[in-house]
Motif scaffolding. Structure first.
Motif, mmCIF file in Angstrom:
data_model
loop_
_atom_site.group_PDB
_atom_site.id
_atom_site.type_symbol
_atom_site.label_atom_id
_atom_site.label_comp_id
_atom_site.label_asym_id
_atom_site.label_seq_id
_atom_site.Cartn_x
_atom_site.Cartn_y
_atom_site.Cartn_z
ATOM 1 N N GLU A 181 0.728 -1.233 -0.022
ATOM 2 C CA GLU A 181 -0.112 0.046 -0.058
ATOM 3 C C GLU A 181 0.834 1.252 -0.150
ATOM 4 N N ALA A 182 1.919 1.178 0.710
ATOM 5 C CA ALA A 182 2.841 2.342 0.948
ATOM 6 C C ALA A 182 3.578 2.565 -0.365
ATOM 7 N N GLU A 183 3.903 1.315 -1.123
ATOM 8 C CA GLU A 183 4.738 1.674 -2.361
ATOM 9 C C GLU A 183 3.731 2.199 -3.299
ATOM 10 N N ALA A 184 2.381 1.800 -3.290
ATOM 11 C CA ALA A 184 1.512 2.550 -4.251
ATOM 12 C C ALA A 184 1.511 4.244 -4.059
ATOM 13 N N GLU A 185 1.322 4.511 -2.411
ATOM 14 C CA GLU A 185 0.964 5.712 -1.998
ATOM 15 C C GLU A 185 2.164 6.594 -2.540
ATOM 16 N N PHE A 186 3.421 6.243 -2.354
ATOM 17 C CA PHE A 186 4.528 7.028 -2.290
ATOM 18 C C PHE A 186 5.370 6.460 -3.679
ATOM 19 N N GLY A 187 4.983 5.900 -4.606
ATOM 20 C CA GLY A 187 5.580 5.252 -5.372
ATOM 21 C C GLY A 187 7.402 4.724 -5.153
ATOM 22 N N ALA A 188 6.996 4.122 -3.772
ATOM 23 C CA ALA A 188 8.227 3.794 -3.067
ATOM 24 C C ALA A 188 8.911 2.296 -3.624
ATOM 25 N N ARG A 189 10.109 2.073 -3.766
ATOM 26 C CA ARG A 189 10.566 0.877 -4.392
ATOM 27 C C ARG A 189 11.345 0.200 -3.115
ATOM 28 N N ARG A 190 11.164 -1.123 -2.975
ATOM 29 C CA ARG A 190 11.758 -1.855 -1.835
ATOM 30 C C ARG A 190 13.010 -2.450 -2.292
ATOM 31 N N MET A 191 14.059 -2.147 -1.463
ATOM 32 C CA MET A 191 15.655 -2.697 -1.805
ATOM 33 C C MET A 191 15.924 -3.399 -0.764
ATOM 34 N N ASP A 192 17.044 -4.242 -1.031
ATOM 35 C CA ASP A 192 17.939 -4.894 0.103
ATOM 36 C C ASP A 192 18.561 -3.701 0.853
ATOM 37 N N LEU A 193 19.262 -4.101 2.122
ATOM 38 C CA LEU A 193 20.186 -2.723 2.667
ATOM 39 C C LEU A 193 20.963 -2.315 1.929
ATOM 40 N N GLU A 194 21.798 -3.439 1.341
ATOM 41 C CA GLU A 194 22.958 -2.721 0.629
ATOM 42 C C GLU A 194 22.840 -1.794 -0.604
ATOM 43 N N GLY A 195 21.771 -2.471 -1.342
ATOM 44 C CA GLY A 195 21.386 -1.638 -2.474
ATOM 45 C C GLY A 195 20.920 -0.372 -2.072
ATOM 46 N N LEU A 196 20.033 -0.220 -0.981
ATOM 47 C CA LEU A 196 19.672 1.132 -0.465
ATOM 48 C C LEU A 196 20.786 2.171 -0.325
ATOM 49 N N LEU A 197 21.482 1.472 0.584
ATOM 50 C CA LEU A 197 22.981 2.152 1.139
ATOM 51 C C LEU A 197 23.339 2.747 -0.228
ATOM 52 N N GLU A 198 23.963 1.965 -1.158
ATOM 53 C CA GLU A 198 24.799 2.370 -2.255
ATOM 54 C C GLU A 198 23.905 3.310 -3.225
ATOM 55 N N THR A 199 22.484 3.239 -3.266
ATOM 56 C CA THR A 199 21.735 4.030 -4.276
ATOM 57 C C THR A 199 21.335 5.340 -3.533
ATOM 58 N N ALA A 200 21.063 5.610 -2.262
ATOM 59 C CA ALA A 200 20.290 6.681 -1.621
ATOM 60 C C ALA A 200 21.311 7.833 -1.581
ATOM 61 N N ASP A 201 20.560 9.141 -1.746
ATOM 62 C CA ASP A 201 21.445 10.259 -1.254
ATOM 63 C C ASP A 201 21.222 10.688 0.161
ATOM 64 N N PHE A 202 20.036 10.381 0.532
ATOM 65 C CA PHE A 202 19.500 10.525 2.124
ATOM 66 C C PHE A 202 19.231 9.294 2.710
ATOM 67 N N ILE A 203 19.723 8.999 3.866
ATOM 68 C CA ILE A 203 19.186 7.618 4.531
ATOM 69 C C ILE A 203 18.408 7.993 5.973
ATOM 70 N N SER A 204 17.400 7.385 6.031
ATOM 71 C CA SER A 204 16.810 7.794 7.484
ATOM 72 C C SER A 204 16.239 6.769 8.126
ATOM 73 N N ILE A 205 16.658 6.467 9.350
ATOM 74 C CA ILE A 205 16.606 5.375 10.009
ATOM 75 C C ILE A 205 15.186 5.219 11.004
ATOM 76 N N HIS A 206 14.210 4.258 10.655
ATOM 77 C CA HIS A 206 13.060 4.338 11.595
ATOM 78 C C HIS A 206 12.774 2.849 11.994
ATOM 79 N N THR A 207 13.628 2.063 12.308
ATOM 80 C CA THR A 207 13.113 0.662 12.883
ATOM 81 C C THR A 207 13.227 0.869 14.229
ATOM 82 N N PRO A 208 12.735 -0.252 14.948
ATOM 83 C CA PRO A 208 12.709 -0.338 16.534
ATOM 84 C C PRO A 208 14.193 -0.867 16.867
#
Ligand code: NAP
Ligand code: GLV
Length: 318
Positions: A181-208
């Motif tokens: 649902e969030a993918e649809a709402e925000f056009g978000a793309r799921r990635m593995d952590l490694e891929g996200l770290l290599e691709t993102a310009d900004f990284i924001s952490i929100h896990t418990p």
């Protein structure tokens, strides 16, 4: 005789009003010493705690068989030993949902401030060292149109995505489960952590903070980030290896960071305090008048419900 409730810190009055039917003791504005906490819990039926108190088996056993509920005035509950509570038939509650937007504001505030070097600029100005407008002065990173990687795409992570869309950002996310649902709402793309770290310009952490997320971001993860990357952490300090982050910032391995949480609060790695390229907030994610009131009321309502024989509104894991 009304049942006894311990409130470990001074909280907004609206929360205390909910607890009026009970025999309430409020400790201090400051966090209680361990000995004070153990002394104060004896014979209570409910504990309204905050993230600064460790509520473990010793606290529960000291409270004794009267204890029915621990209501943490926070959405994170890594300070409460939930298994120990279950073993003793003590209910644990938290305050999800009432602080998402307020905490997302702080994450986005840190993101903007770190990217645009606000802290550094303000220090320069206040020290009387701002001598002129300069064509190459305090050049930061654009936020508009960049890629934001959100680690932990739950309530707060998605509230950050909502803000980021307003800044024309592309949303990447890493999360335990998929969020269609969030993918649809925000056009978000799921990635593995490694891929996200290599691709993102900004990284924001929100896990418990859990056994799995402890030092989720350490030396290898920092090494994967782009040199222009900005890291924001408003989750819990130990999710990021603070010493490794300080080192990466000192060596300009990444551009900047914005932090609201620390591994050993209220202590902060002294190296971070010396650095210009990190914005440091004192764990104020949920600290607005309206939200702290909502959190206090929800925590108090959870206690009142359990002590009245009803289901709490927001049990942990519920
Ligand atoms: P939430 O809705 O439960 O979201 C957390 C997300 O993290 C969930 O989507 C969860 O995935 C994901 N997750 C959990 N473990 C993971 C792992 N090992 N790898 C990848 N993803 C993982 O929680 P929230 O309400 O957004 O709050 C998040 C945290 O923010 C809290 O636990 C608290 O520590 C922190 N917080 C800080 C402040 C502050 O003042 N700075 C204020 C509020 C909250 P699933 O959906 O698959 O479970
Ligand atoms: C605050 O840090 C919270 O978890 O609510």
């Amino acid at each position: 005789m009304p049942e006894k409730v311990l409130v470990t810190r001074e909280i907004p009055d609206a929360g205390l009003r909910v607890l009026e039917p009970f025999d309430v003791t409020v400790l201090h504005e400051r966090p209680p010493e361990r000995g004070e906490l153990l002394e104060a819990v004896r014979g209570v039926s409910g504990i309204l705690s905050t993230a600064t108190e460790k509520v473990d088996s010793e606290v529960m056993d000291t409270a004794g068989e009267s204890l029915k509920v621990v209501a943490n005035m926070a959405v994170g509950y890594d300070n409460v030993e939930v298994e120990a509570a279950e073993e003793r038939d003590v209910l644990v509650t938290n305050t999800p949902g009432v602080l998402d937007e307020t905490t997302a504001d702080v994450a986005f505030m840190l993101l903007l401030a770190a990217a645009r070097r606000l802290g550094e600029g303000e220090r320069l100005l206040r020290a009387g060292r701002w001598e002129w407008w300069g064509p190459k002065q305090l050049m930061g990173q654009d936020v508009w149109g960049k890629k934001l990687g959100i680690v932990g795409f739950g309530r707060i992570g998605q509230s950050v995505a909502r803000r980021a869309r307003g800044f024309g950002m592309e949303i990447l996310y890493h999360n335990r489960s998929r969020k269609p649902e969030a993918e649809a709402e925000f056009g978000a793309r799921r990635m593995d952590l490694e891929g996200l770290l290599e691709t993102a310009d900004f990284i924001s952490i929100h896990t418990p903070l859990t056994d799995e997320t402890h030092h989720l971001i350490g030396v290898p993860e920092l090494e994967k980030m782009k040199p222009e990357a900005v890291l924001v952490n408003t989750s819990r300090g130990p999710v990021v290896d603070e010493a490794a982050l300080a080192d990466a910032l000192a060596k300009k391995r990444i551009f900047a960071a914005g932090l609201d949480v620390y591994e050993n609060e209220p202590e902060v790695d002294p190296k971070l305090l010396e650095l210009e390229n990190v914005v440091l907030a004192p764990h104020i994610g949920s600290a607005s008048v309206e939200t702290r009131e909502r959190m206090a009321v929800l925590a108090a309502e959870n206690i009142a419900a359990v002590l009245s024989g009803d289901e709490p509104k927001t049990p942990v894991g519920g």
